[in-house]
Design an enzyme around this catalytic site. Structure first.
Site, mmCIF file in Angstrom:
data_model
loop_
_atom_site.group_PDB
_atom_site.id
_atom_site.type_symbol
_atom_site.label_atom_id
_atom_site.label_comp_id
_atom_site.label_asym_id
_atom_site.label_seq_id
_atom_site.Cartn_x
_atom_site.Cartn_y
_atom_site.Cartn_z
ATOM 1 N N HIS A 1 0.553 -1.207 0.223
ATOM 2 C CA HIS A 1 0.147 0.170 0.113
ATOM 3 C C HIS A 1 1.195 1.390 -0.305
ATOM 4 C CE1 HIS A 1 -3.284 -2.868 0.451
ATOM 5 N NE2 HIS A 1 -1.974 -3.310 1.451
ATOM 6 N N GLU B 1 1.621 -11.802 6.172
ATOM 7 C CA GLU B 1 0.335 -10.515 6.983
ATOM 8 C C GLU B 1 0.985 -10.638 8.482
ATOM 9 O OE1 GLU B 1 -2.059 -9.348 5.812
ATOM 10 O OE2 GLU B 1 -2.674 -10.173 3.611
ATOM 11 N N HIS C 1 2.316 -7.082 4.972
ATOM 12 C CA HIS C 1 0.832 -6.195 4.979
ATOM 13 C C HIS C 1 1.089 -6.488 6.393
ATOM 14 C CE1 HIS C 1 -0.154 -5.893 0.766
ATOM 15 N NE2 HIS C 1 1.300 -6.310 0.575
ATOM 16 N N GLU D 1 -2.233 0.190 8.201
ATOM 17 C CA GLU D 1 -1.359 -1.039 7.304
ATOM 18 C C GLU D 1 -0.266 -0.145 7.004
ATOM 19 O OE1 GLU D 1 -3.743 -3.509 5.180
ATOM 20 O OE2 GLU D 1 -1.793 -5.352 4.669
HETATM 21 ZN ZN LIG Z 1 -2.006 -5.295 2.291
#
Ligand SMILES: [Zn+2]
Length: 240
Positions: free
Chosen positions: A9, A138, A76, A23
């Site tokens: 992102h 993640e 992420h 995030e």
């Molecule tokens: Zn993400």
């Protein structure tokens, strides 16, 4: 050895949000810290972004492919009602799968998060379009209050675990996790601090810090001298 570190992102794309966190901010912090640790270990690191700007998925994978990177590591944070860490790969039984397993293990051990294991996600662009082994970590769930607390307060621990796992995987030896979170590898007295702490002569604090650059009070000096005398007496008794 060239590794692309890809903080997910950025810019107008904040990624998932929760518990007052974005995030894009969390993963940028963790990525920069992990990357700088790897650079210090002599690994050539390319970041797909190193500030809060928007980068398309296509730009990320094109950069990695053009640079002929050896590995691609995307970072992420998760969302959608769950807890714990998982590492995603294109398919099971691949080189990326082996790298993912080590990263997963190191993060679970360092942070005490739930182990959601390594999972195949062939639908994800950065895993599918990269020519080199690629993993997508993640870190934890940003919309879960207890995971979010860990994301907010343990960025160094995430970064250290990721860097240590990658170094282990690429055969740069067993890199030990730092003993004190405020005594980095590059602190001039790191070795001495860890040695006298192992000997029990001068200990760290309960929160995992050593406060290496704070002055010593007379009381602390007294404790230090007492511990040293005890250590020497014990050593004499044991005939060492
Ligand atoms: Zn993400």
């Amino acid at each position: 050895m060239k590794i692309v570190i890809d903080p997910g992102h950025g810019g107008s794309d904040s990624g998932a949000v929760g518990s007052g966190l974005r995030e894009s901010d969390i993963v940028l912090d963790v990525a920069l810290k992990a990357g700088s640790k790897l650079q210090k270990a002599g690994v050539d690191i390319i970041f797909t972004r190193n500030d809060d700007k928007k980068v398309t998925l296509e730009e990320r994978t094109s950069l990695a492919n053009a640079q002929k990177a050896d590995y691609f590591v995307s970072i992420h944070a998760n969302a959608g009602g769950g807890t714990g860490v998982e590492t995603l790969i294109y398919k099971e039984g691949s080189v990326a799968g082996n790298l993912a397993k080590i990263i997963q293990e190191y993060i679970v051990n360092a942070l005490g998060l739930k182990d959601r294991k390594v999972k195949a996600r062939p639908d994800l662009w950065v895993l599918r379009k990269t020519n080199m082994p690629a993993v997508l970590i993640e870190l934890a769930f940003i919309d879960n209050p207890s995971d979010a607390e860990v994301l907010k307060n343990s960025k160094d621990e995430f970064a250290n675990a990721i860097a240590a796992a990658i170094l282990k995987f690429i055969g740069k030896g067993d890199v030990e996790m730092p003993k004190f979170k405020d005594v980095p590898d590059f602190h001039w007295a790191k070795d001495v601090i860890e040695e006298i702490s192992d000997l029990g002569i001068m200990k760290g604090f309960a929160d995992g810090t050593f406060k290496p650059d704070e002055p010593l009070s007379r009381a602390q000096a007294a404790v230090l001298v007492k511990n040293l005398i005890d250590y020497l007496n014990n050593k004499k008794k044991k005939g060492g």
